[in-house]
Design an enzyme around this catalytic site. Sequence first.
Site, PDB file in Angstrom:
ATOM      1  N   CYS A 100     -19.147  28.827  23.524  1.00 51.45           N
ATOM      2  CA  CYS A 100     -18.633  30.180  23.298  1.00 51.45           C
ATOM      3  C   CYS A 100     -17.114  30.139  23.333  1.00 51.45           C
ATOM      4  O   CYS A 100     -16.532  29.497  24.216  1.00 51.45           O
ATOM      5  CB  CYS A 100     -19.162  31.124  24.384  1.00 51.45           C
ATOM      6  SG  CYS A 100     -18.622  32.840  24.201  1.00 51.45           S
ATOM      7  N   HIS A 142     -26.929  35.159  20.519  1.00 48.92           N
ATOM      8  CA  HIS A 142     -25.698  34.903  21.275  1.00 48.92           C
ATOM      9  C   HIS A 142     -24.668  36.000  21.008  1.00 48.92           C
ATOM     10  O   HIS A 142     -24.077  36.550  21.952  1.00 48.92           O
ATOM     11  CB  HIS A 142     -25.151  33.519  20.888  1.00 48.92           C
ATOM     12  CG  HIS A 142     -23.860  33.164  21.545  1.00 48.92           C
ATOM     13  ND1 HIS A 142     -23.743  32.141  22.453  1.00 48.92           N
ATOM     14  CD2 HIS A 142     -22.610  33.712  21.430  1.00 48.92           C
ATOM     15  CE1 HIS A 142     -22.484  32.076  22.871  1.00 48.92           C
ATOM     16  NE2 HIS A 142     -21.782  33.006  22.259  1.00 48.92           N
ATOM     17  N   GLU A 143     -24.465  36.320  19.725  1.00 50.14           N
ATOM     18  CA  GLU A 143     -23.440  37.323  19.385  1.00 50.14           C
ATOM     19  C   GLU A 143     -23.830  38.714  19.884  1.00 50.14           C
ATOM     20  O   GLU A 143     -22.995  39.449  20.422  1.00 50.14           O
ATOM     21  CB  GLU A 143     -23.201  37.347  17.878  1.00 50.14           C
ATOM     22  CG  GLU A 143     -22.618  36.071  17.307  1.00 50.14           C
ATOM     23  CD  GLU A 143     -21.437  35.541  18.079  1.00 50.14           C
ATOM     24  OE1 GLU A 143     -20.654  36.337  18.617  1.00 50.14           O
ATOM     25  OE2 GLU A 143     -21.311  34.308  18.171  1.00 50.14           O
ATOM     26  N   HIS A 146     -23.155  39.546  23.450  1.00 54.05           N
ATOM     27  CA  HIS A 146     -21.780  39.951  23.778  1.00 54.05           C
ATOM     28  C   HIS A 146     -21.633  41.482  23.783  1.00 54.05           C
ATOM     29  O   HIS A 146     -20.797  42.029  24.504  1.00 54.05           O
ATOM     30  CB  HIS A 146     -20.792  39.378  22.765  1.00 54.05           C
ATOM     31  CG  HIS A 146     -20.398  37.948  23.015  1.00 54.05           C
ATOM     32  ND1 HIS A 146     -19.681  37.561  24.122  1.00 54.05           N
ATOM     33  CD2 HIS A 146     -20.598  36.828  22.285  1.00 54.05           C
ATOM     34  CE1 HIS A 146     -19.456  36.236  24.059  1.00 54.05           C
ATOM     35  NE2 HIS A 146     -20.003  35.772  22.956  1.00 54.05           N
TER      36      HIS A 146
END
Length: 191
Positions: A100, A142-143, A146
């Site tokens: 990341c 993953h994105e 966030h």
Amino acid sequence: MIKPVLRMGDARLLRVALPVLDFDSVELSALLRDMRDTMAHLDGAGLAAPQIGVDLRVVIFGSDDVNPRYPDASPVPGTVLINPVIEPLGGDVEDGWEGCLSVPGLRGVVPRWRALRYSGFDEHGKHFSREVDGFHARVVQHECDHLDGILYPMRITDFSQFGFADEISNGVLPTPTETSTHDIQNEKDNS
Ligand code: NI
């Protein structure tokens, strides 16, 4: 404009980001330009708006270029995804290495849904959805994490597979063999 990427420990990365309500704004266009510039500059696989301090549910990922360093990677098309919704498909979970841009220098093995459907809006406010698996599905999860204040170390279940990228590539940490996605992350802080 290339923006500084916030690093883990900055409280702004822990916020639950707000939905985009206006798709025609100058601000959204400027945000996407900054995100693209920043992701390209850092050679990232993806970037979420909170990583540059903007508290909105906007992520970008993928590329329309072929990356010769990762010939085996399933291609992830260059995508703008706004106000995303993720639905797992099939229930299978698979492990894979992640990095990341907000956690520079480190890599870890993270369990993710193997397959999913994601939907949301593009930069013009047009709704779309896709069914994906493997690396594409991993990047999306993953994105989108966030946007809910979740960084990948918060998802790690086996901390024996978490460490510095240069140590991992020296073989100090075990390399998982069960997925085709793990090689992708070894050279860069991806997203
Ligand atoms: Ni990230």
